[in-house]
Write a protein that holds these residues in place. Structure first.
Motif, PDB file in Angstrom:
ATOM      1  N   VAL A  66       0.858  -1.183   0.000  1.00  0.00           N
ATOM      2  CA  VAL A  66       0.000   0.000   0.000  1.00  0.00           C
ATOM      3  C   VAL A  66       0.896   1.235   0.000  1.00  0.00           C
ATOM      4  CG1 VAL A  66      -1.841   1.246   1.182  1.00  0.00           C
ATOM      5  CG2 VAL A  66      -1.751  -1.259   1.299  1.00  0.00           C
ATOM      6  N   GLN A  67       0.609   2.135  -0.934  1.00  0.00           N
ATOM      7  CA  GLN A  67       1.350   3.389  -1.033  1.00  0.00           C
ATOM      8  C   GLN A  67       0.362   4.543  -1.083  1.00  0.00           C
ATOM      9  OE1 GLN A  67       3.378   2.095  -4.713  1.00  0.00           O
ATOM     10  NE2 GLN A  67       5.270   2.595  -3.651  1.00  0.00           N
ATOM     11  N   TYR A  68       0.832   5.734  -0.715  1.00  0.00           N
ATOM     12  CA  TYR A  68       0.004   6.934  -0.821  1.00  0.00           C
ATOM     13  C   TYR A  68       0.723   7.948  -1.695  1.00  0.00           C
ATOM     14  CZ  TYR A  68       3.121   9.079   2.612  1.00  0.00           C
ATOM     15  OH  TYR A  68       4.227   9.580   3.253  1.00  0.00           O
ATOM     16  N   CYS A  69      -0.053   8.772  -2.344  1.00  0.00           N
ATOM     17  CA  CYS A  69       0.516   9.787  -3.229  1.00  0.00           C
ATOM     18  C   CYS A  69       0.904  11.000  -2.380  1.00  0.00           C
ATOM     19  CB  CYS A  69      -0.510  10.186  -4.295  1.00  0.00           C
ATOM     20  SG  CYS A  69       0.144  11.301  -5.541  1.00  0.00           S
ATOM     21  N   ASN A  70       2.178  11.357  -2.402  1.00  0.00           N
ATOM     22  CA  ASN A  70       2.629  12.506  -1.618  1.00  0.00           C
ATOM     23  C   ASN A  70       2.830  13.759  -2.468  1.00  0.00           C
ATOM     24  OD1 ASN A  70       4.970  11.807  -2.912  1.00  0.00           O
ATOM     25  ND2 ASN A  70       5.970  11.007  -1.093  1.00  0.00           N
ATOM     26  N   GLN A  71       2.873  13.597  -3.756  1.00  0.00           N
ATOM     27  CA  GLN A  71       2.858  14.691  -4.721  1.00  0.00           C
ATOM     28  C   GLN A  71       2.541  14.074  -6.070  1.00  0.00           C
ATOM     29  OE1 GLN A  71       6.663  16.606  -5.193  1.00  0.00           O
ATOM     30  NE2 GLN A  71       7.765  14.763  -4.608  1.00  0.00           N
ATOM     31  N   LEU A  80       1.310  -2.717   4.586  1.00  0.00           N
ATOM     32  CA  LEU A  80       1.061  -3.976   3.899  1.00  0.00           C
ATOM     33  C   LEU A  80      -0.322  -4.508   4.261  1.00  0.00           C
ATOM     34  CD1 LEU A  80       4.409  -5.808   4.775  1.00  0.00           C
ATOM     35  CD2 LEU A  80       3.811  -4.819   2.556  1.00  0.00           C
ATOM     36  N   ILE A  81      -0.913  -5.226   3.317  1.00  0.00           N
ATOM     37  CA  ILE A  81      -2.067  -6.053   3.625  1.00  0.00           C
ATOM     38  C   ILE A  81      -1.556  -7.483   3.505  1.00  0.00           C
ATOM     39  CG2 ILE A  81      -4.408  -6.755   2.982  1.00  0.00           C
ATOM     40  CD1 ILE A  81      -4.702  -3.974   1.636  1.00  0.00           C
ATOM     41  N   VAL A  82      -1.552  -8.190   4.632  1.00  0.00           N
ATOM     42  CA  VAL A  82      -1.028  -9.555   4.679  1.00  0.00           C
ATOM     43  C   VAL A  82      -2.178 -10.477   5.065  1.00  0.00           C
ATOM     44  CG1 VAL A  82       0.673 -11.104   5.699  1.00  0.00           C
ATOM     45  CG2 VAL A  82       1.211  -8.677   5.437  1.00  0.00           C
ATOM     46  N   ASP A  83      -2.549 -11.356   4.134  1.00  0.00           N
ATOM     47  CA  ASP A  83      -3.641 -12.302   4.372  1.00  0.00           C
ATOM     48  C   ASP A  83      -4.881 -11.619   4.934  1.00  0.00           C
ATOM     49  OD1 ASP A  83      -2.220 -14.456   3.361  1.00  0.00           O
ATOM     50  OD2 ASP A  83      -1.353 -14.953   5.309  1.00  0.00           O
ATOM     51  N   GLY A  84      -5.227 -10.478   4.361  1.00  0.00           N
ATOM     52  CA  GLY A  84      -6.457  -9.804   4.733  1.00  0.00           C
ATOM     53  C   GLY A  84      -6.365  -8.844   5.904  1.00  0.00           C
ATOM     54  N   GLU A  85      -5.184  -8.630   6.447  1.00  0.00           N
ATOM     55  CA  GLU A  85      -5.012  -7.703   7.568  1.00  0.00           C
ATOM     56  C   GLU A  85      -4.060  -6.583   7.174  1.00  0.00           C
ATOM     57  OE1 GLU A  85      -6.677  -7.728  10.464  1.00  0.00           O
ATOM     58  OE2 GLU A  85      -7.741  -9.525   9.753  1.00  0.00           O
ATOM     59  N   PHE A  86      -4.486  -5.324   7.384  1.00  0.00           N
ATOM     60  CA  PHE A  86      -3.615  -4.185   7.100  1.00  0.00           C
ATOM     61  C   PHE A  86      -2.648  -3.998   8.252  1.00  0.00           C
ATOM     62  CE2 PHE A  86      -2.704   0.432   7.310  1.00  0.00           C
ATOM     63  CZ  PHE A  86      -1.946   0.504   6.160  1.00  0.00           C
ATOM     64  N   LYS A  87      -1.368  -3.834   7.917  1.00  0.00           N
ATOM     65  CA  LYS A  87      -0.329  -3.703   8.937  1.00  0.00           C
ATOM     66  C   LYS A  87       0.590  -2.530   8.608  1.00  0.00           C
ATOM     67  CE  LYS A  87      -0.150  -8.716   9.547  1.00  0.00           C
ATOM     68  NZ  LYS A  87      -0.618  -8.916  10.876  1.00  0.00           N
ATOM     69  N   LEU A  88       0.908  -1.765   9.633  1.00  0.00           N
ATOM     70  CA  LEU A  88       1.942  -0.754   9.520  1.00  0.00           C
ATOM     71  C   LEU A  88       3.265  -1.423   9.872  1.00  0.00           C
ATOM     72  CD1 LEU A  88       0.138   2.216  11.292  1.00  0.00           C
ATOM     73  CD2 LEU A  88       0.388   1.824   8.841  1.00  0.00           C
ATOM     74  N   THR A  89       4.348  -0.943   9.291  1.00  0.00           N
ATOM     75  CA  THR A  89       5.669  -1.500   9.575  1.00  0.00           C
ATOM     76  C   THR A  89       6.593  -0.367  10.030  1.00  0.00           C
ATOM     77  OG1 THR A  89       6.540  -1.173   7.343  1.00  0.00           O
ATOM     78  CG2 THR A  89       5.311  -3.223   7.752  1.00  0.00           C
ATOM     79  N   VAL A  90       7.839  -0.695  10.310  1.00  0.00           N
ATOM     80  CA  VAL A  90       8.788   0.330  10.758  1.00  0.00           C
ATOM     81  C   VAL A  90       8.991   1.410   9.695  1.00  0.00           C
ATOM     82  CG1 VAL A  90      10.023  -1.156  12.384  1.00  0.00           C
ATOM     83  CG2 VAL A  90      10.788  -1.031  10.020  1.00  0.00           C
TER      84      VAL A  90
END
Length: 158
Positions: A66-71, A80-90
């Motif tokens: 998952v990415q977001y547009c910053n400009q 990440l979406i891992v096996d149906g779960e959204f996760k934030l990472t370092v």
């Protein structure tokens, strides 16, 4: 050269669109007119990776980046979406950032549940969310998928 046409995504198709594999979409709040743009890409394993995992009895997760547009046309990593779960990472932005809060809200209301928010409108960027090709057919633009990909994307989330 085909002209790219943006289109509004029907609420019924938002989940399939986001999880189709090559989704680029903007979400606008109809009240505030604020918007955010995201790119959600399915990890495609190579034939060799799949064979090696099968030989070694290693599980390969369904993995989306998952990415977001910053400009304009520049995207940064969100999570990440891992096996149906959204996760934030370092490497994710802070949890209270607009992009994080927005995607978590969208994920919880459109992917985890069917609790659509009528204040939000989803727009695709003129490319099929499944295969990434430019769409020109009016029906395809309305859906956000070409005719074959529409069926495949809905099978993926069934």
């Amino acid at each position: 050269m085909k002209q790219q046409v943006r289109g509004l995504i029907d609420n019924q198709n938002v989940k399939a669109f986001i999880l189709a594999g090559k989704a680029i979409f903007s979400v606008e709040n109809k009240l505030t007119k604020n918007h955010v743009t995201f790119k959600v890409s399915l990890k495609e394993y190579t034939k060799e990776q799949i064979e090696q995992a099968e030989k070694s009895h290693i599980y390969l997760p369904q993995l989306y980046f998952v990415q977001y547009c910053n400009q304009y046309d520049s995207y940064s990593y969100l999570g990440l979406i891992v096996d149906g779960e959204f996760k934030l990472t370092v490497n994710s932005p802070k949890e209270d950032s607009l992009s994080c809060k927005s995607f978590v809200y969208i994920y919880n209301h459109y992917i985890k549940s069917n609790n659509h928010d009528e204040r939000l409108e989803f727009y695709h960027e003129g490319r099929c969310a499944y295969c990434g090709r430019v769409m020109t057919d009016p029906e395809s633009v309305k859906r956000g998928f070409g005719p074959t990909c529409f069926k495949r994307a809905h099978e993926r989330v069934a």
